[in-house]
Enzyme design. Structure first.
Site, mmCIF file in Angstrom:
data_model
loop_
_atom_site.group_PDB
_atom_site.id
_atom_site.type_symbol
_atom_site.label_atom_id
_atom_site.label_comp_id
_atom_site.label_asym_id
_atom_site.label_seq_id
_atom_site.Cartn_x
_atom_site.Cartn_y
_atom_site.Cartn_z
ATOM 1 N N ARG A 66 0.494 -0.969 -0.667
ATOM 2 C CA ARG A 66 -0.305 0.172 0.350
ATOM 3 C C ARG A 66 1.019 1.232 -0.262
ATOM 4 O O ARG A 66 -0.039 1.702 -0.102
ATOM 5 C CB ARG A 66 -0.741 0.335 1.329
ATOM 6 C CG ARG A 66 -2.050 -1.312 1.175
ATOM 7 C CD ARG A 66 -2.935 -1.010 0.194
ATOM 8 N NE ARG A 66 -3.973 -2.260 0.133
ATOM 9 C CZ ARG A 66 -3.725 -2.879 -0.676
ATOM 10 N NH1 ARG A 66 -3.372 -2.120 -1.831
ATOM 11 N NH2 ARG A 66 -4.895 -3.768 -0.904
ATOM 12 N N HIS A 181 -3.715 -11.240 -12.465
ATOM 13 C CA HIS A 181 -4.942 -11.897 -11.975
ATOM 14 C C HIS A 181 -6.179 -12.254 -12.801
ATOM 15 O O HIS A 181 -6.779 -11.350 -13.128
ATOM 16 C CB HIS A 181 -6.216 -10.802 -10.648
ATOM 17 C CG HIS A 181 -6.905 -10.834 -9.988
ATOM 18 N ND1 HIS A 181 -6.391 -10.654 -8.741
ATOM 19 C CD2 HIS A 181 -8.105 -11.177 -10.148
ATOM 20 C CE1 HIS A 181 -7.688 -11.056 -7.747
ATOM 21 N NE2 HIS A 181 -8.132 -11.242 -9.198
ATOM 22 N N HIS A 235 -2.380 -16.773 -8.035
ATOM 23 C CA HIS A 235 -3.313 -17.555 -6.711
ATOM 24 C C HIS A 235 -4.489 -18.083 -8.045
ATOM 25 O O HIS A 235 -5.195 -18.401 -7.452
ATOM 26 C CB HIS A 235 -3.806 -16.488 -5.636
ATOM 27 C CG HIS A 235 -4.153 -14.963 -6.483
ATOM 28 N ND1 HIS A 235 -5.056 -14.801 -7.658
ATOM 29 C CD2 HIS A 235 -3.367 -14.025 -5.460
ATOM 30 C CE1 HIS A 235 -4.729 -13.516 -8.347
ATOM 31 N NE2 HIS A 235 -4.294 -13.251 -7.339
ATOM 32 N N ASP A 306 0.538 -13.212 -1.021
ATOM 33 C CA ASP A 306 -0.590 -12.031 -1.577
ATOM 34 C C ASP A 306 -0.782 -11.139 0.171
ATOM 35 O O ASP A 306 -2.443 -10.821 0.138
ATOM 36 C CB ASP A 306 -2.227 -12.771 -1.549
ATOM 37 C CG ASP A 306 -3.008 -11.835 -2.414
ATOM 38 O OD1 ASP A 306 -2.734 -10.605 -2.518
ATOM 39 O OD2 ASP A 306 -3.639 -12.496 -3.194
ATOM 40 N N HIS A 310 -5.270 -5.592 5.305
ATOM 41 C CA HIS A 310 -6.571 -4.442 5.826
ATOM 42 C C HIS A 310 -6.371 -4.652 7.461
ATOM 43 O O HIS A 310 -5.766 -5.477 8.282
ATOM 44 C CB HIS A 310 -8.041 -4.903 4.856
ATOM 45 C CG HIS A 310 -7.983 -4.889 3.181
ATOM 46 N ND1 HIS A 310 -8.029 -3.645 2.082
ATOM 47 C CD2 HIS A 310 -7.761 -6.138 2.653
ATOM 48 C CE1 HIS A 310 -8.029 -4.552 1.284
ATOM 49 N NE2 HIS A 310 -7.715 -6.020 1.245
HETATM 50 O O1 DOR Z 1 -7.971 -10.829 -1.462
HETATM 51 C C1 DOR Z 1 -7.235 -9.822 -2.447
HETATM 52 N N1 DOR Z 1 -6.716 -8.843 -2.501
HETATM 53 N N2 DOR Z 1 -6.643 -9.979 -4.184
HETATM 54 C C2 DOR Z 1 -6.021 -9.347 -4.642
HETATM 55 O O2 DOR Z 1 -5.764 -9.720 -5.763
HETATM 56 C C3 DOR Z 1 -5.375 -7.895 -4.412
HETATM 57 C C4 DOR Z 1 -6.144 -7.679 -2.940
HETATM 58 C C5 DOR Z 1 -5.789 -6.351 -1.968
HETATM 59 O O3 DOR Z 1 -4.928 -5.975 -2.681
HETATM 60 O O4 DOR Z 1 -6.204 -5.803 -1.782
#
Ligand code: DOR
Length: 445
Positions: A66, A181, A235, A306, A310
């Site tokens: 991020r 993806h 994935h 991955d 969050h």
């Molecule tokens: O679950 C996911 N979160 N899959 C993704 O491809 C992106 C990732 C994210 O960037 O939060």
């Protein structure tokens, strides 16, 4: 003359290309300089690795940190701290940041933010937008860039190349392997009505079903072949995709994640709710079994985490407004070592998936192998250590893991990046020393 080393890692079981060898590893100027009996050598520092296995440094080729962090989430400092705490020595970061990493200025910005703040070596993907195809060939050759990433289906952020024409345009520009993806955007849209506000998170694999993934992977392979472009399909979650990918090994490489190998839809949504929500989704145990079979069969090239950190507050919103993804960079090694302890894969296959595989598919220069002349990146592990993964141990800003409370056998005891011990016994040591990863196909540029 007595050989002189900056560091000797003494007496560990080394996972070398020649097999498991109990030996000392001598490090000079950030590189592996000798492997063997170095008892008589002059060493500025010695790391006693008796009882430990010395692996080539684990490379996680899919994380979302991020940065530039206009949101409050992870950044390159906390994300890479989590990486080395978990035994990871290099990471590749994804472009769906805010703003997106879609041009030369954004790539340069990330590299400058990493300088002096990143605990491990790093490279950045550049995202295809649908509008920047013509620039991709130049962008993918920027220093510190690991290649182009395409989102065929919407996930976090707004990066998307949904249609075949856009996909062909992006794959037609450039020559390096493209990470993709693969979820089919039109099917995602068609089925979006299945998940009303407040639906259980267990609906996630119903909405984003097996056909959604399979359709995208099939379209991708067709266009990759038409355009003659190599792809790395991220994935993978389904048996059908694995069967298809096995027929396209010349152009396609394959990633699976520890989450898809360790959690199953049979109980994860009940236990974790939206904490288990990710894209593509965690699926039923029968699909997971196919992923393990594909590891055993040699179809899978790479394990990537991955890592998508969050926050708990975001995850507590009402599904499906909750963001998809879970933190994973710090738990990759302990989870996979636990699978080694349980006999689901060998330690050699783990090394293949986390060091040789990344180096092979991305042409990484000087990494991915415990061998003389290579970067002195090592993940030192205790295969017998019994530990419990906990939220308190997590160094990501988000402060949680879906594996909180999970007992594991096997733990990363130390992380060494180009000869510097940056983690020992869960403590971070020294200062961030991460540098951009170098690539063989760019060295002569
Ligand atoms: O679950 C996911 N979160 N899959 C993704 O491809 C992106 C990732 C994210 O960037 O939060």
């Amino acid at each position: 003359m007595t050989a002189r080393f900056d560091l000797v890692i003494r007496g560990g079981v080394c996972l070398t290309p020649a097999g498991r060898v109990t030996a000392d590893v001598g490090v000079r100027d950030g590189r592996t300089a000798a492997i063997g009996d170095l008892a008589q050598a002059d060493a500025a520092a010695v790391f006693d690795a008796a009882g430990l296995h010395v692996l080539p440094g684990v490379i996680d080729t899919q994380v979302h940190f991020r940065e530039p962090g206009l949101d409050h989430k992870e950044d390159l400092a906390t994300g890479t701290a989590a990486a080395v705490a978990g035994g990871v020595t290099a990471i590749f970061e994804m472009p769906n940041t805010n703003p997106g990493t879609v041009d030369a200025a954004a790539l340069a910005d990330k590299l400058s933010r990493a300088a002096g703040r990143a605990w491990c070596d790093h490279a950045f993907f550049v995202g295809a937008t649908g509008g920047n195809a013509a620039e991709l060939a130049g962008l993918e050759r920027s220093p510190g860039c690991c290649g182009v990433k395409i989102f065929m289906g919407s996930s976090t952020g707004d990066l998307l190349v949904a249609d075949d024409a856009g996909l062909a345009a992006a794959l037609g520009c450039g020559i390096r392997r493209v990470a993709v993806h693969a979820e089919d955007e039109s099917r995602l849209k068609e089925r979006r009505g299945l998940v009303s506000d407040g639906a259980p998170a267990a609906m996630h694999p119903v909405w984003r079903d097996v056909e959604t993934a399979l359709r995208a992977t099939r379209r991708l392979l067709t266009i990759a072949r038409q355009t003659g472009r190599r792809v790395h399909v991220l994935h993978i979650t389904t048996a059908d995709e694995m069967a298809l990918l096995a027929q396209h090994r010349d152009i396609a490489t394959v990633e699976v994640t520890p989450q898809h190998l360790s959690l199953s839809a049979d109980d994860c949504y009940e236990n974790l709710g939206s904490l288990a929500q990710m894209n593509p989704p965690i699926r039923a145990a029968a699909q997971q079994a196919a992923l393990w079979q594909a590891i055993a069969d040699g179809v899978v090239d790479v394990i990537g985490s991955d890592h998508a950190p969050h926050t708990l507050a975001e995850k507590q919103q009402v599904y499906p407004n909750t963001p998809s993804g879970m933190p994973g960079v710090q738990t990759l090694v302990p989870l996979m070592l636990d699978h080694v302890a349980a006999g689901r894969l060998t330690l050699e296959r783990f090394v293949d998936l986390t060091a040789h595989g990344p180096a092979r598919i991305y042409n990484i220069a000087g990494k991915g192998r415990l061998g003389v002349g290579h970067d002195a990146d090592f993940t030192l592990v205790d295969l017998q250590a019994k530990r419990t993964i906990s939220n308190e141990w997590i160094r990501s800003k988000c402060g949680w893991t879906p594996f909180d409370g999970r007992d594991v056998v096997g733990w990363p005891l130390a992380t060494i990046v180009r000869g510097r011990v940056v983690m020992r016994e869960d403590e971070l040591l020294g200062e961030p020393c991460g540098e951009p990863v170098r690539f063989q196909d760019l060295l002569a540029a």
